[in-house]
Design a protein around this motif. Structure first.
Motif, PDB file in Angstrom:
ATOM      1  N   GLN A  49      18.100  -4.885   5.276  1.00  0.00           N
ATOM      2  CA  GLN A  49      19.056  -4.345   4.300  1.00  0.00           C
ATOM      3  C   GLN A  49      18.971  -5.135   2.992  1.00  0.00           C
ATOM      4  OE1 GLN A  49      22.920  -4.380   6.119  1.00  0.00           O
ATOM      5  NE2 GLN A  49      22.416  -2.768   7.591  1.00  0.00           N
ATOM      6  N   TRP A  50      17.868  -4.942   2.319  1.00  0.00           N
ATOM      7  CA  TRP A  50      17.687  -5.534   1.000  1.00  0.00           C
ATOM      8  C   TRP A  50      18.023  -4.486  -0.056  1.00  0.00           C
ATOM      9  CZ3 TRP A  50      15.031 -10.392  -0.317  1.00  0.00           C
ATOM     10  CH2 TRP A  50      14.827 -11.221   0.798  1.00  0.00           C
ATOM     11  N   ASP A  51      17.916  -4.915  -1.305  1.00  0.00           N
ATOM     12  CA  ASP A  51      18.132  -3.983  -2.413  1.00  0.00           C
ATOM     13  C   ASP A  51      17.110  -2.854  -2.334  1.00  0.00           C
ATOM     14  OD1 ASP A  51      17.265  -3.411  -5.555  1.00  0.00           O
ATOM     15  OD2 ASP A  51      19.422  -3.528  -5.213  1.00  0.00           O
ATOM     16  N   GLY A  52      17.533  -1.641  -2.737  1.00  0.00           N
ATOM     17  CA  GLY A  52      16.677  -0.475  -2.604  1.00  0.00           C
ATOM     18  C   GLY A  52      15.374  -0.608  -3.356  1.00  0.00           C
ATOM     19  N   LYS A  53      15.412  -1.123  -4.576  1.00  0.00           N
ATOM     20  CA  LYS A  53      14.183  -1.279  -5.361  1.00  0.00           C
ATOM     21  C   LYS A  53      13.258  -2.308  -4.724  1.00  0.00           C
ATOM     22  CE  LYS A  53      12.526  -2.105 -10.054  1.00  0.00           C
ATOM     23  NZ  LYS A  53      11.419  -2.942  -9.584  1.00  0.00           N
ATOM     24  N   ILE A  54      13.834  -3.391  -4.208  1.00  0.00           N
ATOM     25  CA  ILE A  54      13.023  -4.420  -3.559  1.00  0.00           C
ATOM     26  C   ILE A  54      12.343  -3.852  -2.322  1.00  0.00           C
ATOM     27  CG2 ILE A  54      13.101  -6.651  -2.386  1.00  0.00           C
ATOM     28  CD1 ILE A  54      15.367  -7.458  -4.225  1.00  0.00           C
ATOM     29  N   LYS A  55      13.074  -3.078  -1.544  1.00  0.00           N
ATOM     30  CA  LYS A  55      12.485  -2.468  -0.349  1.00  0.00           C
ATOM     31  C   LYS A  55      11.359  -1.504  -0.718  1.00  0.00           C
ATOM     32  CE  LYS A  55      15.195  -1.002   2.884  1.00  0.00           C
ATOM     33  NZ  LYS A  55      16.292  -0.288   3.574  1.00  0.00           N
ATOM     34  N   LEU A  56      11.567  -0.775  -1.817  1.00  0.00           N
ATOM     35  CA  LEU A  56      10.542   0.172  -2.253  1.00  0.00           C
ATOM     36  C   LEU A  56       9.281  -0.559  -2.718  1.00  0.00           C
ATOM     37  CD1 LEU A  56       9.935   3.176  -2.723  1.00  0.00           C
ATOM     38  CD2 LEU A  56      10.830   2.898  -5.047  1.00  0.00           C
ATOM     39  N   ASP A  57       9.465  -1.644  -3.482  1.00  0.00           N
ATOM     40  CA  ASP A  57       8.315  -2.434  -3.933  1.00  0.00           C
ATOM     41  C   ASP A  57       7.591  -3.074  -2.753  1.00  0.00           C
ATOM     42  OD1 ASP A  57       8.965  -1.768  -6.507  1.00  0.00           O
ATOM     43  OD2 ASP A  57      10.017  -3.645  -6.938  1.00  0.00           O
ATOM     44  N   ALA A  58       8.353  -3.601  -1.802  1.00  0.00           N
ATOM     45  CA  ALA A  58       7.744  -4.230  -0.632  1.00  0.00           C
ATOM     46  C   ALA A  58       6.951  -3.213   0.184  1.00  0.00           C
ATOM     47  CB  ALA A  58       8.818  -4.891   0.226  1.00  0.00           C
ATOM     48  N   GLN A  59       7.478  -2.006   0.291  1.00  0.00           N
ATOM     49  CA  GLN A  59       6.767  -0.974   1.051  1.00  0.00           C
ATOM     50  C   GLN A  59       5.451  -0.605   0.371  1.00  0.00           C
ATOM     51  OE1 GLN A  59       9.117   2.516   1.737  1.00  0.00           O
ATOM     52  NE2 GLN A  59       7.546   3.546   2.963  1.00  0.00           N
ATOM     53  N   LEU A  93       3.626  -2.540  -1.691  1.00  0.00           N
ATOM     54  CA  LEU A  93       2.690  -3.652  -1.571  1.00  0.00           C
ATOM     55  C   LEU A  93       2.151  -3.772  -0.147  1.00  0.00           C
ATOM     56  CD1 LEU A  93       4.553  -6.345  -3.722  1.00  0.00           C
ATOM     57  CD2 LEU A  93       2.549  -5.011  -4.372  1.00  0.00           C
ATOM     58  N   HIS A  94       3.014  -3.505   0.834  1.00  0.00           N
ATOM     59  CA  HIS A  94       2.591  -3.561   2.232  1.00  0.00           C
ATOM     60  C   HIS A  94       1.513  -2.510   2.509  1.00  0.00           C
ATOM     61  CE1 HIS A  94       2.858  -2.848   6.604  1.00  0.00           C
ATOM     62  NE2 HIS A  94       3.134  -4.157   6.668  1.00  0.00           N
ATOM     63  N   SER A  95       1.693  -1.330   1.970  1.00  0.00           N
ATOM     64  CA  SER A  95       0.697  -0.272   2.165  1.00  0.00           C
ATOM     65  C   SER A  95      -0.618  -0.604   1.463  1.00  0.00           C
ATOM     66  CB  SER A  95       1.245   1.065   1.647  1.00  0.00           C
ATOM     67  OG  SER A  95       2.435   1.413   2.319  1.00  0.00           O
ATOM     68  N   SER A  96      -0.532  -1.238   0.290  1.00  0.00           N
ATOM     69  CA  SER A  96      -1.750  -1.591  -0.441  1.00  0.00           C
ATOM     70  C   SER A  96      -2.557  -2.652   0.307  1.00  0.00           C
ATOM     71  CB  SER A  96      -1.395  -2.094  -1.841  1.00  0.00           C
ATOM     72  OG  SER A  96      -0.730  -1.088  -2.588  1.00  0.00           O
ATOM     73  N   ILE A  97      -1.865  -3.662   0.838  1.00  0.00           N
ATOM     74  CA  ILE A  97      -2.568  -4.712   1.583  1.00  0.00           C
ATOM     75  C   ILE A  97      -3.136  -4.157   2.880  1.00  0.00           C
ATOM     76  CG2 ILE A  97      -2.282  -6.955   2.730  1.00  0.00           C
ATOM     77  CD1 ILE A  97      -0.149  -7.635   0.701  1.00  0.00           C
ATOM     78  N   GLU A  98      -2.445  -3.198   3.452  1.00  0.00           N
ATOM     79  CA  GLU A  98      -2.870  -2.623   4.722  1.00  0.00           C
ATOM     80  C   GLU A  98      -4.147  -1.799   4.571  1.00  0.00           C
ATOM     81  OE1 GLU A  98      -0.415  -0.610   8.456  1.00  0.00           O
ATOM     82  OE2 GLU A  98       0.113  -0.120   6.376  1.00  0.00           O
ATOM     83  N   SER A  99      -4.531  -1.466   3.352  1.00  0.00           N
ATOM     84  CA  SER A  99      -5.736  -0.679   3.118  1.00  0.00           C
ATOM     85  C   SER A  99      -6.974  -1.528   3.406  1.00  0.00           C
ATOM     86  CB  SER A  99      -5.754  -0.175   1.671  1.00  0.00           C
ATOM     87  OG  SER A  99      -6.994   0.394   1.355  1.00  0.00           O
ATOM     88  N   LEU A 100      -7.904  -0.962   4.130  1.00  0.00           N
ATOM     89  CA  LEU A 100      -9.131  -1.686   4.454  1.00  0.00           C
ATOM     90  C   LEU A 100      -9.972  -1.928   3.205  1.00  0.00           C
ATOM     91  CD1 LEU A 100     -10.888  -2.930   6.634  1.00  0.00           C
ATOM     92  CD2 LEU A 100     -11.916  -0.679   7.026  1.00  0.00           C
ATOM     93  N   GLU A 101      -9.923  -1.021   2.247  1.00  0.00           N
ATOM     94  CA  GLU A 101     -10.663  -1.207   1.003  1.00  0.00           C
ATOM     95  C   GLU A 101     -10.169  -2.449   0.258  1.00  0.00           C
ATOM     96  OE1 GLU A 101     -10.338   2.335  -1.240  1.00  0.00           O
ATOM     97  OE2 GLU A 101     -11.805   3.456  -0.036  1.00  0.00           O
ATOM     98  N   THR A 102      -8.859  -2.675   0.290  1.00  0.00           N
ATOM     99  CA  THR A 102      -8.318  -3.871  -0.360  1.00  0.00           C
ATOM    100  C   THR A 102      -8.796  -5.129   0.334  1.00  0.00           C
ATOM    101  OG1 THR A 102      -6.343  -2.632  -1.026  1.00  0.00           O
ATOM    102  CG2 THR A 102      -6.196  -5.025  -1.056  1.00  0.00           C
ATOM    103  N   ILE A 103      -8.803  -5.123   1.657  1.00  0.00           N
ATOM    104  CA  ILE A 103      -9.253  -6.304   2.411  1.00  0.00           C
ATOM    105  C   ILE A 103     -10.723  -6.593   2.118  1.00  0.00           C
ATOM    106  CG2 ILE A 103      -9.601  -7.240   4.724  1.00  0.00           C
ATOM    107  CD1 ILE A 103      -7.193  -5.593   5.633  1.00  0.00           C
ATOM    108  N   VAL A 104     -11.559  -5.563   2.132  1.00  0.00           N
ATOM    109  CA  VAL A 104     -12.984  -5.749   1.843  1.00  0.00           C
ATOM    110  C   VAL A 104     -13.180  -6.267   0.417  1.00  0.00           C
ATOM    111  CG1 VAL A 104     -15.202  -4.578   1.612  1.00  0.00           C
ATOM    112  CG2 VAL A 104     -13.678  -3.991   3.506  1.00  0.00           C
ATOM    113  N   SER A 105     -12.432  -5.725  -0.523  1.00  0.00           N
ATOM    114  CA  SER A 105     -12.573  -6.149  -1.926  1.00  0.00           C
ATOM    115  C   SER A 105     -12.158  -7.604  -2.109  1.00  0.00           C
ATOM    116  CB  SER A 105     -11.736  -5.243  -2.831  1.00  0.00           C
ATOM    117  OG  SER A 105     -12.153  -3.894  -2.731  1.00  0.00           O
TER     118      SER A 105
END
Length: 705
Positions: free
Chosen positions: A414-424, A426-438
Motif C-alpha cells: 500500500q504505497w502511493d499510487g504513482k510510486i506503485k505505477l513507477d515500480a511496476q 521498472l519491474h517489467s522493464s528489468i524482467e525483459s530478457l532483452e534488458t538483461i542481455v543488453s
C-alpha cells in the motif's frame, strides 16, 4: 684610513687574490662598524644588545663574537651582510638599542634625529607585523575559509567577527610584533578591513602566477595550454621541469580563471592570449593546445584552436583523448537495445535517489537478506565520464536481484499510487530478457576500456604512452569481435545465471505481424538470436567508433616527433621525409641544416642497445644537448603536447567551492586569486616577498617613506 690588504688563494684556480674591507659597506649598512685591532666588521646593535634578548642556548658567531673578515662573501643575494640584515634577531637588536637611547639619555639626542629614529622604528615594527597579517589571509585562502563580512569599523566587537579577525586575535597572543602593531596603529589603518584582504588576495594570486611563469625559462622555453570552457574558463600550462638531478618531468599547473560573458571562440581566444600576455610568457612559445571536442573549441575553421594557430602557427592542436573516448562510447551506446537498457538503469537510479524513503527501504531489504554488498546505493550515469558509467553498471548488476525484489514488494504494497505505477513499470522493464542481455553486453564489451579511461585522466601520462595504450585497447576489442562466438558463450552463461535469479525465461519474444522497432533476426536458438540481434551490432559500434575517434595522421608534426623515440626510431625508413615534415620547427632548433645527420646518428646510437627509452621524457633525458641539440629541442616541444584536458576540469570543483552564493558578486581577480591559493595549497610561498610586493603596489607611510 687604509684598510689592511689580505691575500687569499683560490682553491679552484690556485690564484692569489688581494682582498680588504670596503668603505662602501659602512655606508650601505649603517649598523656595521669596523674594528681596527681585529681588522673586521661587527654589528654594533647585535654586539651590544644580544644578551638582553630572551634567547636560551644561543651561540653568537660572525658579526658578534667574531669579526667579519671574509670579504668575498660581503654582498650578494645569499651573502653575509644582506642575509644578516633580514634576520629577526637583528631587527630586534635595533629596536632594543633605539629604546635604550630614547629611555636613558633622551636629552643627548638631537630632536630631529630622535623623531627620525622613532619613525624608522615604527616602520620596522609595522613591516614585521605585515607578514603575520598576510599569513592570516593566506591561511584562509588555502583552507577556503570565508574571511567574514563584518570587517568594517562599524562592526560589533562582541559579535562573531569572522575567521580572519578571529585568526588575527589568536595569532596576536603569541607574536609581540603583531600585538604592538594592533595596539599602536591608527584606527583608520589597522589593515584588517575587507579592502586590505582583497588587496593581499590579489597580490598573492599574482605571486603564484609569477612563481609558475618563472618555471618557463631559457632551459625550458616552450609550453602547452589546456583550456576548459564552461561558465568560468580555466587555463592550465604544461611545461618541462628539471629536478635537482637534472631529470626532466612534465608539469601541469592551473594558471588562470576567467569569468566570460559568452563562450564563443572569439571571446575564449582573446581571454587566452590576454592571460598569456599579462603573465609575460609570450604567445610565440606555445607549442601545444588541448581542449574538449566542442565546435567552438575544436573547429578547424572558426574554433579557438584555429584562431590560436593563426597567431602561433606551431601551436599544434591535440584534442582531449579522454573526451574522444567518451564520445566513442556515447555514440556506441546509441544502439537501440543498449540505449533502452541505459535508460532503464538510469530510471531505477532516479526512483531510489529522489526518495529517501525508498532508498531506506532498499537498504533495509539488503540488510535483512544478509548480503555482503560493499555499496548499497546506486550510481548515476554521468554524461561526460565513462568511468562512472562503468561503476554504475557494475553496481547495478551486483544488486539487481535485490532491486527486483524491492520493486516487486513496492508494487504490491500500500504505497502511493504513482510510486506503485513507477515500480511496476521498472519491474517489467528489468524482467525483459532483452534488458538483461543488453546490460551484460554493456558491462563486458566495455570492460577493456576501464583501465584506459582512468589512465587518460592522470597528470603524468605522456602522449606516446597514451597512444600505445589506446592502440592496445582497440586491439583487445577487435579480438573480442573476431572471437565473438566463443566469447559470447561466457557472456551467455552470465545472462542465464542472472535470468535464473530473476525468474526470467530464456526465450525469444514472439512477434505478431510486421514490426520495425525491434530486431527480427532468424535464429535457431535464444543464444544465437541475441548474439546477432544485440551483441555483435554493439561490439561493431564500439570498435568502429574507437577507430574513427582515434585515427592518427602521419603528417602531423607531433607524429613525426613521436617517431624519434628510441623505441620506434628504428622504424623510420625515410629520414628526408621526416626532416621535411619538421620544417615548421626550423626557427626553434639551433641548426636545422644538421638535423638530418643528427637523426641518422641518433638512429645508429640506439640500434644495438637493449633498454630503449619509451617516452618523450625518457628520450629527453637520454638525449645529450651537446651531441644532439636539434633533437633535444624537438623532444622538449613534444613533452608539452597535452594528452587530455581533464586536469583543467578539476579546478572547476575548487572554483565551485570558492564561488559560493555568499561570494557570487566578487571580482574576477579575487576569484582567480582565491582559487589559485586553494588549488596550489602545497606551494611554498615566501610571505616576506609577498609583503614587500604589497608595499610596492600599495605604498603607505606606515611601511615606507
Amino acid at each position: 684610513f687604509k684598510f689592511p690588504v689580505q691575500q687569499e688563494t683560490s682553491t679552484s684556480r690556485q690564484v692569489v687574490q688581494n682582498r680588504k674591507f670596503n668603505l662602501s659597506w659602512l655606508k650601505d649598512y649603517p649598523w656595521l662598524v669596523y674594528s681596527k685591532e681585529l681588522d673586521g666588521g661587527f654589528c654594533i646593535h647585535w654586539f651590544l644588545f644580544a644578551v638582553n634578548l630572551l634567547m636560551k642556548n644561543c651561540q653568537f658567531g660572525v658579526l658578534v663574537q667574531q669579526p667579519f673578515v671574509n670579504s668575498k662573501d660581503a654582498k650578494g643575494e645569499d651573502s653575509v651582510l644582506p642575509k644578516h640584515e633580514k634576520t629577526d634577531y637583528h631587527k630586534n637588536a635595533i629596536v632594543a638599542s633605539s629604546n635604550f637611547l630614547c629611555q636613558t639619555r633622551p636629552y643627548l639626542i638631537n630632536p630631529l634625529l630622535f623623531w627620525t629614529l622613532k619613525r624608522r622604528l615604527v616602520k620596522e615594527r609595522n613591516k614585521q607585523a605585515l607578514p603575520s597579517l598576510v599569513k592570516c589571509v593566506l591561511f584562509c585562502g588555502k583552507q577556503n575559509s570565508k574571511t567574514g563580512h563584518r570587517d568594517d569599523a562599524t562592526m560589533d566587537p562582541t559579535s562573531n567577527c569572522g575567521n580572519f579577525q578571529a585568526l588575527i586575535d589568536f595569532r596576536a597572543e603569541y607574536y609581540s610584533n603583531l600585538q604592538e602593531f594592533r595596539k599602536h596603529a591608527p584606527k583608520n589603518a589597522t589593515y584588517t578591513s575587507k579592502i586590505f584582504q582583497n588587496d593581499v588576495i590579489v597580490v598573492l594570486g599574482e605571486y603564484i602566477q609569477e612563481n609558475i611563469a618563472s618555471n618557463i625559462n631559457e632551459s625550458s622555453p616552450y609550453f602547452g595550454i589546456i583550456v576548459d570552457e564552461v561558465t568560468d574558463t580555466v587555463s592550465n600550462l604544461q611545461y618541462v621541469r628539471y629536478d635537482e638531478n637534472e631529470k626532466p618531468y612534465i608539469e601541469e599547473d592551473s594558471f588562470a580563471f576567467s569569468n566570460l560573458e559568452s563562450t564563443n571562440s572569439e571571446t575564449i581566444t582573446e581571454a587566452i592570449l590576454d592571460m598569456i600576455k599579462k603573465s609575460g610568457l609570450g604567445a610565440t612559445k606555445i607549442r601545444g593546445q588541448s581542449y574538449d571536442m566542442t565546435a567552438s573549441m575544436s573547429s578547424s575553421l572558426n574554433g579557438t584552436q584555429a584562431k590560436i594557430c593563426k597567431v602561433v602557427p606551431n601551436a599544434i592542436y591535440s584534442p582531449c583523448n579522454s573526451h574522444k573516448l567518451n564520445l566513442a562510447i556515447q555514440s556506441a551506446c546509441k544502439e537501440a537495445h543498449i540505449q533502452q537498457a541505459v535508460t532503464v538503469m538510469n530510471q531505477v537510479f532516479l526512483f531510489f535517489d529522489n526518495s529517501p524513503k525508498q532508498q531506506r527501504f532498499l537498504e533495509k531489504v539488503i540488510e535483512n537478506q544478509g548480503s555482503d554488498l560493499k555499496r548499497i546505493k546506486l550510481f548515476s550515469f554521468c554524461k561526460m565520464r565513462w568511468t562512472e558509467w562503468e561503476e554504475a553498471v557494475e553496481n547495478f548488476c551486483d544488486i539487481i536481484e535485490v532491486i527486483f525484489i524491492v520493486l516487486q514488494i513496492i508494487k504490491g504494497w500500500q504505497w502511493d499510487g504513482k510510486i506503485k505505477l513507477d515500480a511496476q513499470g521498472l519491474h517489467s522493464s528489468i524482467e525483459s530478457l532483452e534488458t538483461i542481455v543488453s546490460i551484460v553486453a554493456l558491462k563486458n564489451a566495455l570492460a577493456p576500456l576501464q583501465g584506459i579511461t582512468v589512465k587518460l585522466q592522470k597528470r603524468d601520462i605522456n602522449i606516446h604512452s597514451a597512444y600505445k595504450q589506446i592502440s592496445s585497447v582497440i586491439a583487445v576489442v577487435a579480438s573480442i569481435r573476431e572471437d565473438i562466438d566463443n566469447v559470447f558463450k561466457d557472456w551467455y552463461s552470465e545472462i542465464s545465471s542472472l535470468a535464473k535469479k530473476l525468474d526470467v525465461t530464456l526465450k525469444i519474444r514472439c512477434v505478431a505481424g510486421r514490426q520495425k522497432h525491434r530486431s527480427n533476426q532468424p535464429a535457431n536458438s535464444t543464444e544465437e538470436y541475441y548474439k546477432y540481434a544485440i551483441v555483435i551490432p554493439f561490439v561493431d559500434y564500439v570498435l568502429s567508433e574507437l577507430r574513427i575517434q582515434f585515427s592518427r595522421e602521419d603528417c602531423n608534426p607531433l607524429e613525426v616527433i613521436l617517431s624519434l623515440i628510441p623505441e620506434i626510431v628504428g622504424k623510420v625508413l625515410n629520414i628526408d621525409e621526416v626532416v621535411e615534415k619538421l620544417q615548421c620547427y626550423k626557427s626553434d632548433v639551433p641548426r636545422f641544416s644538421s638535423l638530418k645527420n643528427e637523426i641518422f646518428s641518433w638512429t645508429r646510437t640506439w640500434k644495438q642497445r637493449n633498454q630503449l627509452p619509451t617516452s618523450l621524457c625518457e628520450s629527453l633525458e637520454a638525449c645529450d644537448k651537446d651531441l644532439f641539440p636539434n633533437l633535444y629541442v624537438l623532444f622538449q616541444i613534444g613533452c608539452v603536447f597535452p594528452v587530455t584536458s581533464c586536469e583543467s576540469e578539476r579546478p572547476h570543483s575548487a572554483s565551485g567551492r570558492v564561488k559560493t552564493y555568499l561570494r557570487n558578486a566578487m571580482s574576477e581577480e579575487r576569484m582567480t586569486s582565491l582559487t589559485l591559493m586553494h588549488v596550489h595549497y602545497d606551494m611554498n610561498i615566501d610571505v616576506d616577498q609577498v609583503a614587500d610586493k604589497f608595499i610596492r603596489k600599495h605604498p603607505h607611510r606606515l611601511f615606507s617613506s
